[in-house]
Structures are given as C-alpha cells and as structure tokens.
Design a protein around this motif. Structure first.
Motif, PDB file in Angstrom:
ATOM      1  N   ILE A  33       4.071  -8.412   6.768  1.00 41.73           N
ATOM      2  CA  ILE A  33       5.087  -7.413   6.450  1.00 41.73           C
ATOM      3  C   ILE A  33       6.483  -7.891   6.834  1.00 41.73           C
ATOM      4  O   ILE A  33       7.440  -7.725   6.074  1.00 41.73           O
ATOM      5  N   ARG A 250       6.879   8.206   4.358  1.00 42.34           N
ATOM      6  CA  ARG A 250       5.751   7.285   4.144  1.00 42.34           C
ATOM      7  C   ARG A 250       5.247   7.432   2.713  1.00 42.34           C
ATOM      8  O   ARG A 250       5.068   8.553   2.224  1.00 42.34           O
ATOM      9  N   ALA A 260       3.879   1.749   1.724  1.00 40.05           N
ATOM     10  CA  ALA A 260       5.229   1.450   2.199  1.00 40.05           C
ATOM     11  C   ALA A 260       5.694   2.604   3.090  1.00 40.05           C
ATOM     12  O   ALA A 260       5.204   3.730   2.967  1.00 40.05           O
ATOM     13  N   GLN A 261       6.630   2.294   3.995  1.00 40.23           N
ATOM     14  CA  GLN A 261       7.131   3.346   4.863  1.00 40.23           C
ATOM     15  C   GLN A 261       8.509   2.980   5.397  1.00 40.23           C
ATOM     16  O   GLN A 261       8.805   1.810   5.645  1.00 40.23           O
ATOM     17  N   GLN A 262       9.341   3.986   5.563  1.00 41.10           N
ATOM     18  CA  GLN A 262      10.583   3.796   6.295  1.00 41.10           C
ATOM     19  C   GLN A 262      10.260   3.642   7.779  1.00 41.10           C
ATOM     20  O   GLN A 262       9.288   4.224   8.275  1.00 41.10           O
ATOM     21  N   PHE A 270      12.123   1.603   2.214  1.00 38.22           N
ATOM     22  CA  PHE A 270      10.674   1.648   2.320  1.00 38.22           C
ATOM     23  C   PHE A 270      10.160   0.221   2.522  1.00 38.22           C
ATOM     24  O   PHE A 270      10.180  -0.588   1.588  1.00 38.22           O
ATOM     25  N   VAL A 271       9.749  -0.069   3.740  1.00 35.45           N
ATOM     26  CA  VAL A 271       9.201  -1.382   4.052  1.00 35.45           C
ATOM     27  C   VAL A 271       7.829  -1.489   3.386  1.00 35.45           C
ATOM     28  O   VAL A 271       6.923  -0.690   3.645  1.00 35.45           O
ATOM     29  N   ILE A 272       7.657  -2.476   2.538  1.00 38.14           N
ATOM     30  CA  ILE A 272       6.425  -2.615   1.754  1.00 38.14           C
ATOM     31  C   ILE A 272       5.336  -3.293   2.575  1.00 38.14           C
ATOM     32  O   ILE A 272       5.590  -4.253   3.309  1.00 38.14           O
ATOM     33  N   ASN A 273       4.129  -2.801   2.428  1.00 35.89           N
ATOM     34  CA  ASN A 273       2.975  -3.393   3.103  1.00 35.89           C
ATOM     35  C   ASN A 273       2.506  -4.624   2.319  1.00 35.89           C
ATOM     36  O   ASN A 273       1.469  -4.602   1.650  1.00 35.89           O
ATOM     37  N   HIS A 274       3.282  -5.691   2.407  1.00 37.92           N
ATOM     38  CA  HIS A 274       2.951  -6.935   1.709  1.00 37.92           C
ATOM     39  C   HIS A 274       1.670  -7.567   2.245  1.00 37.92           C
ATOM     40  O   HIS A 274       1.059  -8.399   1.573  1.00 37.92           O
ATOM     41  N   TYR A 330      11.754  -4.670  -0.925  1.00 32.26           N
ATOM     42  CA  TYR A 330      11.442  -3.353  -0.388  1.00 32.26           C
ATOM     43  C   TYR A 330      11.703  -2.325  -1.488  1.00 32.26           C
ATOM     44  O   TYR A 330      12.317  -2.642  -2.513  1.00 32.26           O
TER      45      TYR A 330
END
Length: 434
Positions: A33, A250, A260-262, A270-274, A330
């Motif tokens: 992430i 979220r 993804a979630q802030q 939104f930080v992506i769950n890479h 993101y």
C-alpha cells in the motif's frame, strides 16, 4: 486502559496459536500500500496475480477456456449479474468441499448477492482491516462503536462483543431520541473510542448536532470512519467540528473487503489497497483505462479469494484517479454507483456531489431528502421535514435549475419517511430514467 491492552495481547495470542495468519501478512500489506512501485512490492503482486490466474483457469468452469499464462487484460470484465447467473461456474472445485464463508450484501439496489470466501481470504481481509484501522488511530482492544442495522444474521453475541470491545448500535430508526441515546453513550464512555458507521447515519447525527448547536469536546474519539455509502463534504467537515475529531471515509464491500480508505495521513484521499487487489479504472462506455482526473468504473481483481476467483469485477461504482508526488495512484473522488449517475436537461452527466450541495443550507429544516431523475428533463425532490412547512420551494427549484437547466421540470413531494434499503443504506440520488 489495562483491560484494552489485555484484549490486544489476547488477539495476537490467538492469532499466533492459529499460525499467525494475520500478523504475518501485515508487512506485505504495508509495503504493497505504501510503496506499491517498489521492486519488491511489484514482484510480490505479480506473483499473486500469476498464481490467481493459474488457479482460476485450472479449477473453475467459467475460466477454463483461458490460458494460465494470460494477462489480466485478456479476461472479460464481469458484473454482478454474470456471477449470479453462472454462480456454480465461478466456484473452484478445489475449495467446494472445504470450509468456506458465505458473504452477502443486499447492494444499493436491494438485490441480494453473495459469494464464498476461503479461509486465507478471510485472514487477508482481517489483516487489511487491522492495517487501515491502525491508519485511523484505532488500536486493537480499544472501544469500537459500530453503527449499522443489526439483526440475527450479523449481530455478534455478548461475549464476543465484550472480548472485541465492540458496541453494536442499531440505526434502523435513527430518531432524535435514538441519537440522544447514542450521544449519551459517548459522553459516559471514558475510554478511547472509534466510530464506524453508515455515512447516512453519521449525516443524520451531524444534522442533529447542528440543529441543537452541540459541540462535544474531550470524548476521546480517535476517529470516525464512514462506510458503505458516499460521505458528503458537509458531514465530513461539520461532524469534525461538532465531535472535535477527524472524519474518514472507507470504500469497501461485504463481498470483497476494504478497497480504499482515507487515513489520518491522507484525510482527503482514498488510499488504495494495492496490496490485496489489482484495481483498474475503466471508461464509462468501454473497457479502456480512464484518464487521471476523469470519471471511470472501478474494476477489481481480488488476489486472495480462491474459493470463487473474481477477475476484473465491475463494482458498479465510479471514481476519479489521482497520482501523488511518489507516483502512487489513489482515488481523489468516489462518486457512488454508475446506475445512479444523473444528467442535466441537455444530457450532460453531472456528479451527484452537485445534488448534495443543493440541500446543505436546508439541513436544519430536513430529516431526510432524496433526488430522483424521473425523465430526460423531469426531476423529483422528496423532502421529509422537521416542521410542517417548507418556505424555500422556489429558491430550491431555482437552484436546481441553475445546474440542471432552465427548462428542467422540478417537482417537490413531501413525505413522512424515506425508507432505507433492507441493508440500512439510504439512496440519496436515484436515476429512474437512464
């Protein structure tokens, strides 16, 4: 608190007895992430994708005609209806007789949908949750308030709730009296706490606080996380002001997990769950990649569900991509479901955000509202009022026409209740026309 510390130790002790499935995945998740463009993260993800494709091709009827060496782009984009109509074809024969977990959602359309997940997928989801909770200043063992519609099928038992330090607060009918009960709970609870709940419930709480000019300090709320629905800017900023804490959003689903979630470090992205998913953003009208800054369809490949491999699943939601200073993608905006996109009287697409802004100034007068596009130029507004009358009909209609067109036909309907879906979610914007 000492008891919360004991709960945290107990959680990791149990995980250790089971093989450390959650703890062992956290370092990979963190790397995937936070540094998805690093060589190690890229190689790890490449390995997961290759293994998933091989497994899907060799063990599921739906994918049996594809090549194990294919790339993801060789596979079709699938939708919920395709999975529903070919359910058994998606099941891996390697996992049919194993212990799997049924996950279901009614969806924002109210249409039931479920999948099976294997045990390792469950562990991965738990590890993802631990990571994103940590990024929200929530520590395992601390108090978590979950605002949802609680019924027999999803409610935890008293012992499990106590062990996990969870308060399950039902929001089926979130009246003023019910909101006061919730706020009194927060005031009387002296331990650190995080709130996780439907965005619509948080909005109604925000409206109550605003109407009554309540500003609550020193509640030890570490953060508030909105899930399941679109969190509008009004709720995010105003609830922050009234509860003196950070409000995060979220993006997740029961059938997939946290996508993804802030976070506290990135409260407006939104930080992506890479680490756990391969995520694509495709054009609204074809399967080509959308450009950064343009709306596109969120398409997900779940790298860990081997019981029912899901490759290139169109969630039905739309978003915009951004790229940060480190070259990491993101979501700059997640805008709800494609099926509920709305259009002005000339047929131009508008963001649902435009609708929400029309009602902010009237929130103190409203219990609920809903905006429906009924035809090419016909729009209906449903209002559930705090008082008996609404003196701003002309102003609201004029404001709507300023964005939707002067030839738009806008009607206002007064109702006593705008019912939620069976899931408890509430659709603020609906397109019955296109």
């Amino acid at each position: 608190m000492l008891l919360n510390f004991a709960r945290q130790k107990f959680f990791w002790l149990i995980d250790g007895f089971k093989g450390g499935y959650i703890k062992n995945q956290l370092s990979e998740i963190k790397l995937g992430i936070e540094q998805p463009n690093s060589e190690k993260a890229k190689q790890t993800k490449k390995t997961h994708i290759k293994a998933l494709i091989k497994h899907a091709v060799e063990t599921t009827p739906f994918y049996k005609n594809y090549n194990s060496d294919s790339s993801l782009s060789d596979f079709p984009v699938i939708r919920k209806t395709i999975i529903q109509e070919n359910f058994k074809q998606f099941q891996s024969r390697s996992f049919i007789d194993k212990e799997n977990f049924k996950v279901s959602t009614s969806g924002s359309t109210g249409v039931p949908f479920f999948l099976f997940q294997n045990q390792n997928k469950r562990h991965r989801n738990h590890a993802d949750a631990v990571y994103f909770y940590d990024q929200s200043n929530f520590k395992i063992g601390n108090r978590l308030y979950e605002l949802e519609v609680w019924r027999d099928h999803n409610k935890k038992g008293k012992l499990k709730s106590w062990l996990q330090n969870i308060i399950q607060f039902d929001i089926s009918r979130l009246t003023d009296a019910r909101i006061r009960t919730f706020l009194n709970l927060l005031k009387s609870d002296k331990q650190p706490k995080t709130i996780l709940g439907f965005a619509s419930a948080l909005e109604m709480i925000t409206q109550y606080l605003e109407r009554n000019n309540l500003y609550l300090k020193d509640l030890k709320i570490t953060s508030v996380i909105a899930n399941s629905e679109y969190l509008n800017p009004y709720t995010k900023t105003t609830l922050n002001k009234h509860l003196d804490t950070t409000i995060l959003s979220r993006y997740s689903s029961e059938e997939i997990g946290i996508i993804a979630q802030q976070t506290l470090k990135a409260p407006n992205r939104f930080v992506i769950n890479h680490a756990s998913y391969q995520i694509e953003l495709l054009n609204l009208d074809n399967d080509l990649p959308a450009q950064p800054g343009a709306f596109g369809r969120i398409v997900i490949t779940d790298l860990f569900n081997y019981a029912m491999p899901i490759i290139r699943y169109d969630t039905g939601d739309i978003a915009k991509l951004g790229i940060d200073e480190n070259g990491i993608t993101y979501f700059s905006q997640i805008d709800g479901r494609k099926m509920d996109l709305i259009f002005d009287s000339k047929g131009n697409m508008l963001s649902s955000f435009v609708v929400y802004t029309k009602f902010y100034k009237y929130y103190h007068l409203l219990k609920q509202y809903q905006f429906i596009q009924q035809g090419k130029k016909e729009y209906e507004v449903k209002l559930n009022l705090q008082e008996d009358t609404f003196k701003f009909e002309d102003a609201l209609i004029a404001d709507i026409k300023s964005d939707f067109g002067e030839d738009a036909v806008v009607s206002i309907t007064y109702v006593d209740e705008i019912p939620a879906l069976s899931s408890g979610k509430r659709r603020k914007v609906i397109n019955n026309y296109n």
